[in-house]
Scaffold this active site. Sequence first.
Site, PDB file in Angstrom:
ATOM      1  N   SER A  81       0.840  -1.190   0.000  1.00 18.79           N
ATOM      2  CA  SER A  81       0.000   0.000   0.000  1.00 18.79           C
ATOM      3  C   SER A  81       0.876   1.242   0.000  1.00 18.79           C
ATOM      4  O   SER A  81       1.971   1.247   0.578  1.00 18.79           O
ATOM      5  CB  SER A  81      -0.909   0.021   1.233  1.00 18.79           C
ATOM      6  OG  SER A  81      -1.578   1.261   1.341  1.00 18.79           O
ATOM      7  N   TYR A 129      -2.311   0.699  10.538  1.00 24.02           N
ATOM      8  CA  TYR A 129      -2.279   0.260   9.139  1.00 24.02           C
ATOM      9  C   TYR A 129      -1.017   0.724   8.405  1.00 24.02           C
ATOM     10  O   TYR A 129      -0.335  -0.098   7.770  1.00 24.02           O
ATOM     11  CB  TYR A 129      -3.538   0.736   8.418  1.00 24.02           C
ATOM     12  CG  TYR A 129      -3.662   0.227   7.003  1.00 24.02           C
ATOM     13  CD1 TYR A 129      -4.064  -1.082   6.745  1.00 24.02           C
ATOM     14  CD2 TYR A 129      -3.362   1.048   5.916  1.00 24.02           C
ATOM     15  CE1 TYR A 129      -4.174  -1.558   5.451  1.00 24.02           C
ATOM     16  CE2 TYR A 129      -3.472   0.582   4.626  1.00 24.02           C
ATOM     17  CZ  TYR A 129      -3.875  -0.716   4.392  1.00 24.02           C
ATOM     18  OH  TYR A 129      -3.969  -1.183   3.101  1.00 24.02           O
ATOM     19  N   LYS A 133       1.852  -1.802   6.712  1.00 24.08           N
ATOM     20  CA  LYS A 133       2.162  -1.826   5.289  1.00 24.08           C
ATOM     21  C   LYS A 133       3.612  -1.430   5.020  1.00 24.08           C
ATOM     22  O   LYS A 133       4.229  -1.913   4.054  1.00 24.08           O
ATOM     23  CB  LYS A 133       1.198  -0.938   4.517  1.00 24.08           C
ATOM     24  CG  LYS A 133      -0.202  -1.537   4.422  1.00 24.08           C
ATOM     25  CD  LYS A 133      -0.174  -2.931   3.785  1.00 24.08           C
ATOM     26  CE  LYS A 133      -1.558  -3.525   3.621  1.00 24.08           C
ATOM     27  NZ  LYS A 133      -1.539  -4.856   2.958  1.00 24.08           N
TER      28      LYS A 133
END
Length: 257
Positions: free
Chosen positions: A142, A155, A159
Amino acid sequence: MSQPTDRLDGQVALVTGGGRGIGADIARELAEAGARVAVAARTREQVEQVAREIGGVPLEVDVSDRTSVDAMVIQAESELGPIDLLVANAGVGGPDGPTWDVDPADWWRVLEVNVLGVHLCCSAVIPDMLERGAGRIVITGSGAAYLPGARSTPYPTSKAAVCRYGETLANELEGRIPVFFFSPGLVKTEMTSGNFDDDAPWTPPELAPRLVRVLASGRADALAGRYLHAEHDDVEDLIRRADELVEQDLNAIRLRR
């Protein structure tokens, strides 16, 4: 990126997080290209629906649990044969709220799924791939790994780790198993719903599956270990310029001074 024509007839693909969103679209694309696909996720009903649609095999799995991952791989191989392509796509978003107020168990759960889950899936398929001298791994990363402005730690942290993991694993397996990691862009999915405005720069959902199809074909093996973006990179151009990318260390997440 032009519409791919790559055929994957005879390949066996295992797609985690394949019950919905980007993973489901990747499973559909690989099946359309002729691959035999095992669709894996935590929600049985979702993987069964996608598997019925594409003539694949549904598998229920918790990617953060080693026993569950090992059982998934064993079942996939027993029904379809040795795995030629692992798409380690399963992931979750982070809990809302200030980092210091988030329950540490909820914070850690994001890394268990997004990072440990990738590691367990890769570790489960690599030994057989090495023994057969065949196989490829594609990891869904990502832009959250490096883009500025993030306001929630779980998050992006996960990533960033996944992208570094993919690059390092590609170095370990250089010349044996190509490992790719890529950003699908900002795709409208259940995970992104409500987190972005309607006029955000959304990425067409078909681009990530098309990229994975090209990576599965073997034509892009020289790009292993390079950061790829489904929307912003023209993979055909990168394939032509592969020597340049390696020589100049392009398509890499680096701190330049």
